[in-house]
Each structure stands twice: as C-alpha cells, then as structure tokens.
Design a protein around this motif. Structure first.
Motif, PDB file in Angstrom:
ATOM      1  N   ASP A  32      14.506  37.094 -18.565  1.00  0.00           N
ATOM      2  CA  ASP A  32      15.225  38.292 -18.132  1.00  0.00           C
ATOM      3  C   ASP A  32      14.615  39.509 -18.816  1.00  0.00           C
ATOM      4  OD1 ASP A  32      16.903  40.237 -17.259  1.00  0.00           O
ATOM      5  OD2 ASP A  32      18.753  39.263 -17.922  1.00  0.00           O
ATOM      6  N   TRP A  33      14.214  40.467 -17.991  1.00  0.00           N
ATOM      7  CA  TRP A  33      13.561  41.678 -18.505  1.00  0.00           C
ATOM      8  C   TRP A  33      14.517  42.858 -18.592  1.00  0.00           C
ATOM      9  CZ3 TRP A  33       8.016  42.987 -16.286  1.00  0.00           C
ATOM     10  CH2 TRP A  33       7.104  42.952 -17.352  1.00  0.00           C
ATOM     11  N   LEU A  34      15.791  42.632 -18.222  1.00  0.00           N
ATOM     12  CA  LEU A  34      16.756  43.733 -18.279  1.00  0.00           C
ATOM     13  C   LEU A  34      17.710  43.531 -19.444  1.00  0.00           C
ATOM     14  CD1 LEU A  34      17.502  44.153 -14.472  1.00  0.00           C
ATOM     15  CD2 LEU A  34      15.915  45.444 -15.919  1.00  0.00           C
ATOM     16  N   HIS A  35      17.357  42.642 -20.342  1.00  0.00           N
ATOM     17  CA  HIS A  35      18.197  42.328 -21.490  1.00  0.00           C
ATOM     18  C   HIS A  35      18.268  43.542 -22.416  1.00  0.00           C
ATOM     19  CE1 HIS A  35      19.782  39.895 -24.749  1.00  0.00           C
ATOM     20  NE2 HIS A  35      18.870  40.414 -25.540  1.00  0.00           N
ATOM     21  N   GLN A  36      19.464  43.881 -22.840  1.00  0.00           N
ATOM     22  CA  GLN A  36      19.640  45.019 -23.744  1.00  0.00           C
ATOM     23  C   GLN A  36      19.716  44.522 -25.180  1.00  0.00           C
ATOM     24  OE1 GLN A  36      20.345  48.521 -22.438  1.00  0.00           O
ATOM     25  NE2 GLN A  36      19.143  47.405 -20.922  1.00  0.00           N
ATOM     26  N   GLY A  37      19.241  45.322 -26.101  1.00  0.00           N
ATOM     27  CA  GLY A  37      19.340  44.962 -27.526  1.00  0.00           C
ATOM     28  C   GLY A  37      18.171  44.120 -27.973  1.00  0.00           C
ATOM     29  N   PRO A  38      18.312  43.487 -29.159  1.00  0.00           N
ATOM     30  CA  PRO A  38      17.184  42.729 -29.715  1.00  0.00           C
ATOM     31  C   PRO A  38      16.753  41.610 -28.768  1.00  0.00           C
ATOM     32  CG  PRO A  38      19.001  42.868 -31.295  1.00  0.00           C
ATOM     33  CD  PRO A  38      19.517  43.411 -29.999  1.00  0.00           C
ATOM     34  N   PRO A  39      15.457  41.330 -28.708  1.00  0.00           N
ATOM     35  CA  PRO A  39      14.988  40.283 -27.785  1.00  0.00           C
ATOM     36  C   PRO A  39      15.350  38.883 -28.275  1.00  0.00           C
ATOM     37  CG  PRO A  39      13.187  41.088 -29.145  1.00  0.00           C
ATOM     38  CD  PRO A  39      14.370  41.942 -29.481  1.00  0.00           C
ATOM     39  N   THR A  40      15.367  37.937 -27.337  1.00  0.00           N
ATOM     40  CA  THR A  40      15.458  36.514 -27.674  1.00  0.00           C
ATOM     41  C   THR A  40      14.197  35.871 -27.121  1.00  0.00           C
ATOM     42  OG1 THR A  40      17.850  36.493 -27.496  1.00  0.00           O
ATOM     43  CG2 THR A  40      16.752  34.363 -27.308  1.00  0.00           C
ATOM     44  N   TRP A  41      13.391  35.273 -28.005  1.00  0.00           N
ATOM     45  CA  TRP A  41      12.188  34.547 -27.556  1.00  0.00           C
ATOM     46  C   TRP A  41      12.276  33.182 -28.201  1.00  0.00           C
ATOM     47  CZ3 TRP A  41       9.718  39.384 -29.920  1.00  0.00           C
ATOM     48  CH2 TRP A  41       9.622  40.415 -28.973  1.00  0.00           C
ATOM     49  N   SER A  42      13.024  32.250 -27.582  1.00  0.00           N
ATOM     50  CA  SER A  42      13.268  30.978 -28.262  1.00  0.00           C
ATOM     51  C   SER A  42      13.018  29.775 -27.357  1.00  0.00           C
ATOM     52  CB  SER A  42      14.694  30.946 -28.825  1.00  0.00           C
ATOM     53  OG  SER A  42      15.619  30.846 -27.770  1.00  0.00           O
ATOM     54  N   ILE A  43      12.692  28.665 -28.021  1.00  0.00           N
ATOM     55  CA  ILE A  43      12.537  27.370 -27.340  1.00  0.00           C
ATOM     56  C   ILE A  43      13.338  26.368 -28.152  1.00  0.00           C
ATOM     57  CG2 ILE A  43      10.945  25.548 -26.638  1.00  0.00           C
ATOM     58  CD1 ILE A  43       8.744  27.646 -26.394  1.00  0.00           C
ATOM     59  N   GLU A  44      14.318  25.745 -27.472  1.00  0.00           N
ATOM     60  CA  GLU A  44      15.139  24.723 -28.158  1.00  0.00           C
ATOM     61  C   GLU A  44      14.815  23.373 -27.554  1.00  0.00           C
ATOM     62  OE1 GLU A  44      19.699  24.251 -29.640  1.00  0.00           O
ATOM     63  OE2 GLU A  44      19.376  24.915 -27.581  1.00  0.00           O
ATOM     64  N   ALA A  45      14.510  22.402 -28.397  1.00  0.00           N
ATOM     65  CA  ALA A  45      14.150  21.064 -27.907  1.00  0.00           C
ATOM     66  C   ALA A  45      15.027  20.024 -28.586  1.00  0.00           C
ATOM     67  CB  ALA A  45      12.684  20.774 -28.199  1.00  0.00           C
ATOM     68  N   GLU A  46      15.825  19.326 -27.765  1.00  0.00           N
ATOM     69  CA  GLU A  46      16.638  18.219 -28.292  1.00  0.00           C
ATOM     70  C   GLU A  46      15.849  16.931 -28.102  1.00  0.00           C
ATOM     71  OE1 GLU A  46      20.705  20.217 -26.584  1.00  0.00           O
ATOM     72  OE2 GLU A  46      20.438  18.049 -26.375  1.00  0.00           O
ATOM     73  N   THR A  47      15.793  16.121 -29.154  1.00  0.00           N
ATOM     74  CA  THR A  47      15.052  14.857 -29.069  1.00  0.00           C
ATOM     75  C   THR A  47      15.951  13.704 -29.512  1.00  0.00           C
ATOM     76  OG1 THR A  47      14.248  14.783 -31.349  1.00  0.00           O
ATOM     77  CG2 THR A  47      12.993  16.152 -29.811  1.00  0.00           C
ATOM     78  N   ASP A  48      15.387  12.494 -29.476  1.00  0.00           N
ATOM     79  CA  ASP A  48      16.132  11.318 -29.942  1.00  0.00           C
ATOM     80  C   ASP A  48      16.353  11.372 -31.447  1.00  0.00           C
ATOM     81  OD1 ASP A  48      13.410  11.068 -30.531  1.00  0.00           O
ATOM     82  OD2 ASP A  48      13.495   8.878 -30.503  1.00  0.00           O
ATOM     83  N   ALA A  49      15.660  12.260 -32.144  1.00  0.00           N
ATOM     84  CA  ALA A  49      15.762  12.298 -33.606  1.00  0.00           C
ATOM     85  C   ALA A  49      15.802  13.741 -34.095  1.00  0.00           C
ATOM     86  CB  ALA A  49      14.592  11.538 -34.233  1.00  0.00           C
ATOM     87  N   GLY A  50      16.744  14.507 -33.563  1.00  0.00           N
ATOM     88  CA  GLY A  50      16.946  15.850 -34.073  1.00  0.00           C
ATOM     89  C   GLY A  50      16.626  16.935 -33.061  1.00  0.00           C
ATOM     90  N   THR A  51      16.990  18.166 -33.442  1.00  0.00           N
ATOM     91  CA  THR A  51      16.811  19.318 -32.562  1.00  0.00           C
ATOM     92  C   THR A  51      15.923  20.350 -33.239  1.00  0.00           C
ATOM     93  OG1 THR A  51      18.957  18.971 -31.526  1.00  0.00           O
ATOM     94  CG2 THR A  51      18.047  21.183 -31.372  1.00  0.00           C
ATOM     95  N   LEU A  52      14.954  20.805 -32.466  1.00  0.00           N
ATOM     96  CA  LEU A  52      14.002  21.801 -32.959  1.00  0.00           C
ATOM     97  C   LEU A  52      14.348  23.149 -32.326  1.00  0.00           C
ATOM     98  CD1 LEU A  52      10.155  21.509 -32.960  1.00  0.00           C
ATOM     99  CD2 LEU A  52      11.209  23.171 -31.424  1.00  0.00           C
ATOM    100  N   LEU A  53      14.295  24.207 -33.125  1.00  0.00           N
ATOM    101  CA  LEU A  53      14.508  25.547 -32.588  1.00  0.00           C
ATOM    102  C   LEU A  53      13.370  26.447 -33.050  1.00  0.00           C
ATOM    103  CD1 LEU A  53      16.295  27.522 -31.014  1.00  0.00           C
ATOM    104  CD2 LEU A  53      17.551  27.950 -33.145  1.00  0.00           C
ATOM    105  N   LEU A  54      12.586  26.884 -32.058  1.00  0.00           N
ATOM    106  CA  LEU A  54      11.475  27.796 -32.329  1.00  0.00           C
ATOM    107  C   LEU A  54      11.961  29.168 -31.872  1.00  0.00           C
ATOM    108  CD1 LEU A  54       8.522  27.393 -33.315  1.00  0.00           C
ATOM    109  CD2 LEU A  54       7.920  26.855 -30.955  1.00  0.00           C
ATOM    110  N   GLU A  55      11.970  30.136 -32.800  1.00  0.00           N
ATOM    111  CA  GLU A  55      12.493  31.462 -32.451  1.00  0.00           C
ATOM    112  C   GLU A  55      11.445  32.541 -32.719  1.00  0.00           C
ATOM    113  OE1 GLU A  55      17.118  31.667 -33.299  1.00  0.00           O
ATOM    114  OE2 GLU A  55      16.056  30.716 -34.971  1.00  0.00           O
ATOM    115  N   ASN A  56      11.811  33.781 -32.368  1.00  0.00           N
ATOM    116  CA  ASN A  56      10.921  34.935 -32.592  1.00  0.00           C
ATOM    117  C   ASN A  56       9.524  34.684 -32.032  1.00  0.00           C
ATOM    118  OD1 ASN A  56      12.961  36.294 -34.002  1.00  0.00           O
ATOM    119  ND2 ASN A  56      12.490  35.084 -35.834  1.00  0.00           N
TER     120      ASN A  56
END
Ligand code: NAP
Length: 310
Positions: A218-242
């Motif tokens: 979404d390019w019409l988002h107001q305020g600070p950006p969100t650039w994230s990838i969340e990956a749920e796996t069989d052994a935990g959850t990874l969150l890559l942000e910024n």
C-alpha cells in the motif's frame, strides 16, 4: 577503478555517491545527467560523448528510472563497459534477457542489483529459514508515496511499477531467504483512475510445501512505513522488519552487528568482485513475480491520485 554514475537524481545522491566515496575499490570519475551533477566530478549531459571521450572509464552505474535505462545499458555494453543496474534491472523481462545475452557476448560484467538483499539481517534470516519448515509467510510493505517519491511522476507511468517499485524490494528479500521457489497464483491490483500503475496490491503465492504465502502493498499508508516479512515455521516465528535491517525470532531481537555497513557499500563491493572475476549476476526472480502480478492480477479502479492531496 574509475566509475561513471548516470542519472543523478534521488537515489544517486542519497546512496550511490556516498557509497562510492567511502569505497576502497571505486573512484567517481564522471557523471552523466541532464540536470544533476556532483561537485568536483566531471559532468556530462550526453552519454554517447562520455563513452567516446572517457575510454579510461570501464565501469558504468545506471541510476535512471527503469524505462529509459535499457538504451543506456545497451550503449555501455556495446562499447565494452561493465554495467551496474539499479533495481528493477529493466522495465520488462525481455529487455533484461537481451542485456544479459549482450553482456555475455561482449564479455563484460553485468550486475542486476537488489539493494534490499544487502540489508543487515537478510543472511541471518536465510540461514534460519533453511533449517525449518515454512507454514505461513506474510509480506507487509506499507509506505507513503508522497513522502518517499515526492513528485516522481515516472512511478505512475507505464513501466514505472507503481507500488511494486517498493514491493519488488520485498520480493527481492523473499526470493533470497526462502529455500524453495514460490510462484504467484492470485493478485488484485488497485489502479488510481488517473494513473497507469497500481497504488496498492494484494498477492498470493504457491509454495511447494503448501505454506500460505501472501503480500500486501500500500502506497497511501500514512505515518511511519511498515516493511516487514513474518514467517511462521514448524519451529518458531521469524520477523524481519525495517526492510531487512531488524530481525526477531519468537520475539527476541537479534542484536548481532554486521561487518561492512550499508546496503549500497555492499553492492559496490560486489560489483568490484564481479568486474575482477568477469562475472554476470542477473537474477530476475523478483521482476518475474511482478510481471506475473501484472499478467494475472485483477484490476480494480480506485480514487484518482494527486501529489498534493493529503
Ligand atoms: P529519479 O530521481 O526520479 O531519477 C533519477 C535521474 O534519472 C533523474 O534525476 C534524471 O536525471 C534521470 N532521468 C529521469 N528520467 C529520465 C529519462 N526519461 N531519460 C533519461 N534520464 C532520466 O529516480 P530515483 O528515485 O533516483 O530512482 C532511480 C532508480 O533507482 C529507480 O529504478 C528506483 O526504483 C531505484 N531506487 C530508488 C530509490 C529511492 O528511494 N528513490 C531507492 C532504491 C532504488 P537528469 O534529469 O539529470 O537527466
């Protein structure tokens, strides 16, 4: 090595000029731009003239928008120069394949750069995912185009990618960190009624292990950006942000510090390596996903976009 920088605009000034200045490998020997210049560096406004007059410069870095870039890349390769391409490497897959064929024929290096792949935590995310089974992955890439691309009309012209201009950064990370190839199965592209490219998009992908993989742009988002990838796996959850600069595993931040700092210094170090080894690095996977989204995406018309309407 002496290098020429072509298209002195936002990204050249923000990132390329400082990265070259701080590099032990490169010296900025010329710029080519109709309006822009860099203080203390010989400036040309005609690319053909620079190529003819400056035989000492063997490497050219192209920072133009994607649509005009092919003609510059072709001229550089045909004159025997090594070429570094900003992302996306071209406006179409066809022209990218043509450039790669040309580079191999002329025995010059060609580098399709993907700056987001050089973000600090991308290698750690890739290593973590390599040992786990993916269940769900969600890309969320939201930013305000008026803040990040003020007045840059080319992003809304055909070939400018629209919201896939930042979205392709997410796809460049996705295609780097996932051990398996995914492909696009569904997309909804939201086009402002007065523009040629989408301002928002929702995409879904097929994953060979049947993980749910999706992307929201979404390019019409107001305020600070969100650039994230969340990956749920069989052994935990990874969150890559910024945009790949921050990594958390099950809520715990990875505080380790990278070696060489910065996406663009890493790109220029890799270009130096490619030139030394005579290599070609033309990975088109991120652009292929964008092309598929334009092929398969449902078109939805939304409100007109104007730069000064809040
Ligand atoms: P920009 O500032 O709008 O354009 C760069 C320069 O290219 C302009 O200053 C212009 O220089 C030249 N140019 C523009 N249109 C041209 C045309 N039709 N023919 C010849 N030259 C032309 O764009 P940018 O933001 O730097 O982006 C350039 C590339 O970098 C894009 O592919 C973009 O996706 C990528 N990129 C941008 C960012 C960012 O934050 N902006 C981040 C990462 C990557 P002259 O008028 O002086 O010739």
């Amino acid at each position: 090595m002496e290098i020429a920088l072509v298209g002195i605009g936002k990204i050249a000034v923000d990132q390329h000029v400082p990265a070259i200045a701080s590099s032990p490998d490169w010296e900025l020997a010329a710029t080519v731009s109709r309006h822009g210049r860099v203080e203390g560096v010989p400036a040309y406004d005609d690319f053909a003239r620079m190529l003819a007059e400056r035989q000492d410069i063997r490497v050219v870095s192209l920072c133009l928008p994607p649509v005009p870039r092919f003609d510059y890349a072709r001229a550089a390769i045909e004159s025997g120069r090594h070429v570094m391409l900003e992302k996306p490497p071209g406006a179409t897959l066809g022209e990218c394949h043509a450039l790669e064929e040309m580079a191999r024929r002329h025995r010059v290096s060609l580098y399709a750069t993907w700056h987001s792949r050089q973000a600090d935590k991308v290698p750690a995310a890739k290593a973590w995912l390599a040992e786990r089974t993916l269940r769900r992955l969600r890309i969320t890439w939201l930013e305000d185009v008026r803040h990040w691309h003020p007045g840059q009309d080319w992003v809304f012209e055909a070939g400018g990618l629209g919201v896939f201009d930042p979205g392709i950064n997410a796809l460049s990370i996705l295609t780097e960190i996932l051990p398996d190839d995914v492909h696009l199965t569904e997309a909804e592209l939201r086009f402002p009624s007065n523009r040629e490219t989408p301002v928002a998009a929702s995409c879904r992908f097929h994953h060979p292990g049947r993980a749910e993989v999706s992307m929201e742009l979404d390019w019409l988002h107001q305020g600070p950006p969100t650039w994230s990838i969340e990956a749920e796996t069989d052994a935990g959850t990874l969150l890559l942000e910024n945009g790949g600069a921050t990594l958390s595993i099950d809520g715990t931040r990875d505080e380790s510090l990278p070696g060489l700092a910065g996406e663009y210094p890493r790109l220029y170090a890799q270009m130096a390596e490619l030139v030394r080894s005579g290599g070609v690095d033309m990975d088109l996977a991120p652009l292929r996903h964008v092309a598929d989204a334009f092929l398969l995406g449902r078109r939805v018309v939304v409100a007109a976009f104007d730069w000064d309407a809040a």
